[in-house]
Design a protein around this motif. Structure first.
Motif, mmCIF file in Angstrom:
data_model
loop_
_atom_site.group_PDB
_atom_site.id
_atom_site.type_symbol
_atom_site.label_atom_id
_atom_site.label_comp_id
_atom_site.label_asym_id
_atom_site.label_seq_id
_atom_site.Cartn_x
_atom_site.Cartn_y
_atom_site.Cartn_z
ATOM 1 N N ILE A 96 0.975 -1.087 -0.089
ATOM 2 C CA ILE A 96 0.191 0.096 0.001
ATOM 3 C C ILE A 96 0.844 1.421 -0.131
ATOM 4 O O ILE A 96 0.602 2.241 -0.624
ATOM 5 N N LYS A 97 2.015 1.245 0.822
ATOM 6 C CA LYS A 97 3.000 2.313 0.766
ATOM 7 C C LYS A 97 3.358 2.740 -0.670
ATOM 8 O O LYS A 97 3.438 4.154 -0.960
ATOM 9 N N LYS A 98 3.607 1.725 -1.192
ATOM 10 C CA LYS A 98 4.083 1.946 -2.894
ATOM 11 C C LYS A 98 2.823 2.292 -3.803
ATOM 12 O O LYS A 98 3.421 3.171 -4.571
ATOM 13 N N ALA A 99 1.914 1.786 -3.527
ATOM 14 C CA ALA A 99 0.710 2.048 -4.179
ATOM 15 C C ALA A 99 0.109 3.469 -4.043
ATOM 16 O O ALA A 99 -0.675 4.242 -4.821
ATOM 17 N N LEU A 100 0.160 4.082 -2.625
ATOM 18 C CA LEU A 100 -0.603 5.072 -2.275
ATOM 19 C C LEU A 100 -0.503 6.440 -3.040
ATOM 20 O O LEU A 100 -1.529 7.014 -3.610
ATOM 21 N N PRO A 101 0.822 6.752 -3.623
ATOM 22 C CA PRO A 101 0.904 8.066 -4.658
ATOM 23 C C PRO A 101 -0.106 7.797 -5.957
ATOM 24 O O PRO A 101 -0.774 8.803 -6.313
ATOM 25 N N TYR A 102 -0.121 6.606 -6.337
ATOM 26 C CA TYR A 102 -0.937 6.283 -7.503
ATOM 27 C C TYR A 102 -2.166 6.164 -7.367
ATOM 28 O O TYR A 102 -3.192 6.661 -8.162
ATOM 29 N N ILE A 103 -2.685 5.902 -6.183
ATOM 30 C CA ILE A 103 -3.989 5.885 -5.618
ATOM 31 C C ILE A 103 -4.752 7.183 -5.592
ATOM 32 O O ILE A 103 -5.652 7.235 -6.044
ATOM 33 N N ILE A 104 -3.738 8.092 -4.970
ATOM 34 C CA ILE A 104 -4.153 9.478 -4.682
ATOM 35 C C ILE A 104 -4.389 10.149 -6.112
ATOM 36 O O ILE A 104 -5.078 10.886 -6.293
ATOM 37 N N GLN A 105 -3.405 9.887 -6.877
ATOM 38 C CA GLN A 105 -3.365 10.438 -8.357
ATOM 39 C C GLN A 105 -4.702 9.931 -9.004
ATOM 40 O O GLN A 105 -5.251 11.018 -9.938
ATOM 41 N N HIS A 106 -5.175 8.860 -8.865
ATOM 42 C CA HIS A 106 -6.320 8.437 -9.623
ATOM 43 C C HIS A 106 -7.647 8.942 -8.750
ATOM 44 O O HIS A 106 -8.577 9.385 -9.414
ATOM 45 N N ILE A 107 -7.751 9.222 -7.387
ATOM 46 C CA ILE A 107 -8.804 9.604 -6.778
ATOM 47 C C ILE A 107 -9.133 10.972 -6.918
ATOM 48 O O ILE A 107 -10.393 11.212 -6.956
ATOM 49 N N ILE A 108 -8.061 11.840 -7.111
ATOM 50 C CA ILE A 108 -8.538 13.320 -7.271
ATOM 51 C C ILE A 108 -9.296 13.532 -8.428
ATOM 52 O O ILE A 108 -10.274 14.359 -8.427
#
Length: 502
Positions: free
Chosen positions: A36-48
């Protein structure tokens, strides 16, 4: 029987591979879990972008049919989060099985607004009965949701025949549909941009300030697109909305926080609820239009699925992938109607991000879907979005819908300005869009009792879609060849004349 057995086995295998293993390198692989730590930046990038583009069609449609500040708006927004998350998970495991996110679609906006207004706030019979503006709006909402529920169900059944649909939709159809979408929605965007819905409702006190807010949102979004580089350029809409919203808060009388009031625990935490099915109204014309618009959305599904496979995997989308994505889209659209939200589509912004970053992992998209579902349990999130003034959204949507029109023109150029395509485009735009500008025609059709025909002809998108398909078949391919022969002969004649002069 074998079909269902194979479907279950494929879905079980799909789920197993999505959750198998755990490695940072899985970010660049379709299957496997990612820390999750590695995926978090990309998750945020999609969520916005998902948050903004998911709620924008709800705000546009529900606001235009008169539901601002009502529980129906809150329900629609919460349902949009929930269904977007559920739909994305369904397609990750059961559908196309690609890193695609589903969310609320703008394609249906114009027709849903037309249905809601004609059966609600602008309905003469309801006005004569003495119903208030909000009561009329609710009546329009009932017709809209009835059409989405029945029409979505019919479209889901028809979606299993997707391979036959591909045979009737030729390359010329997609660009002209996009041009129609852009032309139609620009009017709705300008109405929001100038705050004209407030004017219609008699709220004229701050009309000049609405224009200031709209231009603020527009200018910030433009500057963001001009000066920001890389993947962040795709966040122009968020930048425009955030700055426009902050400016509107500083100005008097524009932002209304009434919907944020907390009177009970259910105003803080709740859960997605089904709509009241007993109140729904089923009208033939709206149902037909919804079904036809699901066929129109097939064009988007083909384009976005192909964009995903070509941008992220350097290959063409298979017919099975396109069909699976379309079936999932129709099913999820019907499911969304059960909860009071609009139909879905594959999000282009997220596809663009995946194509640019090459982070194609399904598991991190699954986590994005989970976050969306969590949001659907908190009404304050939906209510906060509902406080965004129309001009703020309008400033961004003017750019977005204008760009849809331009993309359609670019696609038309890509298909080729052959004599046949030029003729199809000419008739499709001139007749399909032009007829919607003839208000006396629609008044006459309604007077003589042809209400269904009037409603069907009122959609430029639908008119252009049907005309383009018909013309693509009835205009012979030899039309191009004959013209080409004439041009070739003329070129040969000129060449002969040149030689004789030499």
């Amino acid at each position: 029987m074998n079909f269902f057995k194979n479907f279950i086995n494929e879905s079980a295998y799909s789920a197993k591979t999505m959750f198998s293993g755990r490695s940072s390198m899985n970010l660049y692989r379709l299957d496997g879990r990612v820390p999750i730590k590695k995926a978090l930046p990309y998750i945020i990038q999609h969520i916005i972008p998902v948050l903004i583009f998911n709620i924008a069609p709800i705000l546009l449609v529900f606001g235009a049919i008169g539901l601002n500040g009502t529980p129906y708006m809150t329900q629609g927004l919460l349902a949009s989060f929930f269904i977007s998350g559920v739909a994305t998970i369904i397609q990750l495991i059961f559908g196309v099985k690609l890193p695609i996110i589903f969310g609320s679609s703008f394609t249906y906006a114009a027709i849903l607004i037309s249905i809601g207004q004609s059966h609600g706030i602008y309905n003469t019979d309801l006005i004569n009965l003495g119903l208030t503006y909000e009561q009329r709006a609710i009546e329009g909402y009932k017709v809209v949701m009835g059409a989405l529920l029945v029409g979505g169900g019919i479209a889901f059944v028809l979606s299993f025949f997707a391979k036959w649909i591909t045979k009737i939709i030729k390359p010329i159809v997609a660009p002209l549909v996009l041009i129609g979408v852009g032309l139609t929605l620009i009017q709705s965007a300008m109405t929001q941009f100038l705050g004209l819905e407030y004017y219609t409702n008699g709220e004229t006190e701050w009309l000049n300030l609405y224009i200031i807010v709209g231009f603020t949102s527009l200018i910030v979004a433009l500057l963001w697109q001009i000066f920001i580089k890389g993947p962040l350029k795709n966040l122009f809409a968020i930048a425009g909305i955030v700055v426009g919203y902050l400016v509107s808060i500083l100005l008097p009388g524009i932002v209304k926080f009434d919907s944020m009031a907390i009177n009970s625990i259910s105003d803080v935490i709740s859960y997605p609820k089904f709509i009241n099915f007993s109140d729904l109204k089923i009208e033939i014309a709206p149902v037909i239009m919804v079904v036809l618009f699901y066929l129109v959305s097939f064009v988007e599904i083909v384009g976005n699925t192909s964009a995903m496979t070509s941008g992220a995997f350097n290959r063409e989308a298979t017919k099975k992938e396109i069909a699976s994505c379309y079936v999932a889209n129709c099913f999820n659209g019907a499911l969304g109607a059960l909860f009071g939200t609009v139909p879905l589509v594959t999000f282009t912004a997220n596809i663009s991000m995946v194509s640019q970053s090459k982070v194609v992992n399904r598991f991190h998209i699954f986590l994005v879907a989970i976050v969306l579902i969590i949001f659907s349990f908190f009404p304050p999130i939906a209510n906060l979005f509902s406080t965004i003034p129309d001009p703020v959204m309008g400033g961004v949507l003017v750019i977005l819908f204008g760009s849809i029109f331009i993309v359609g023109v670019q696609m038309l150029a890509g298909v080729g300005f052959t004599p046949k395509n030029i003729l199809i485009a000419t008739i499709s735009i001139a007749v399909g869009f032009g007829i919607t500008l003839c208000d006396p025609l629609f008044d006459h059709l309604e007077k003589v009792g042809l209400n269904i025909l009037s409603q069907l002809l009122s959609s430029a998108i639908l008119n252009m879609f049907i005309l383009t398909i018909i013309l693509s078949f009835i205009i012979p391919e030899s039309y191009n060849n004959q013209t080409g022969v004439k041009i070739e002969n003329e070129e040969n004649k000129n060449e002969d004349n040149k030689k004789s002069l030499d």
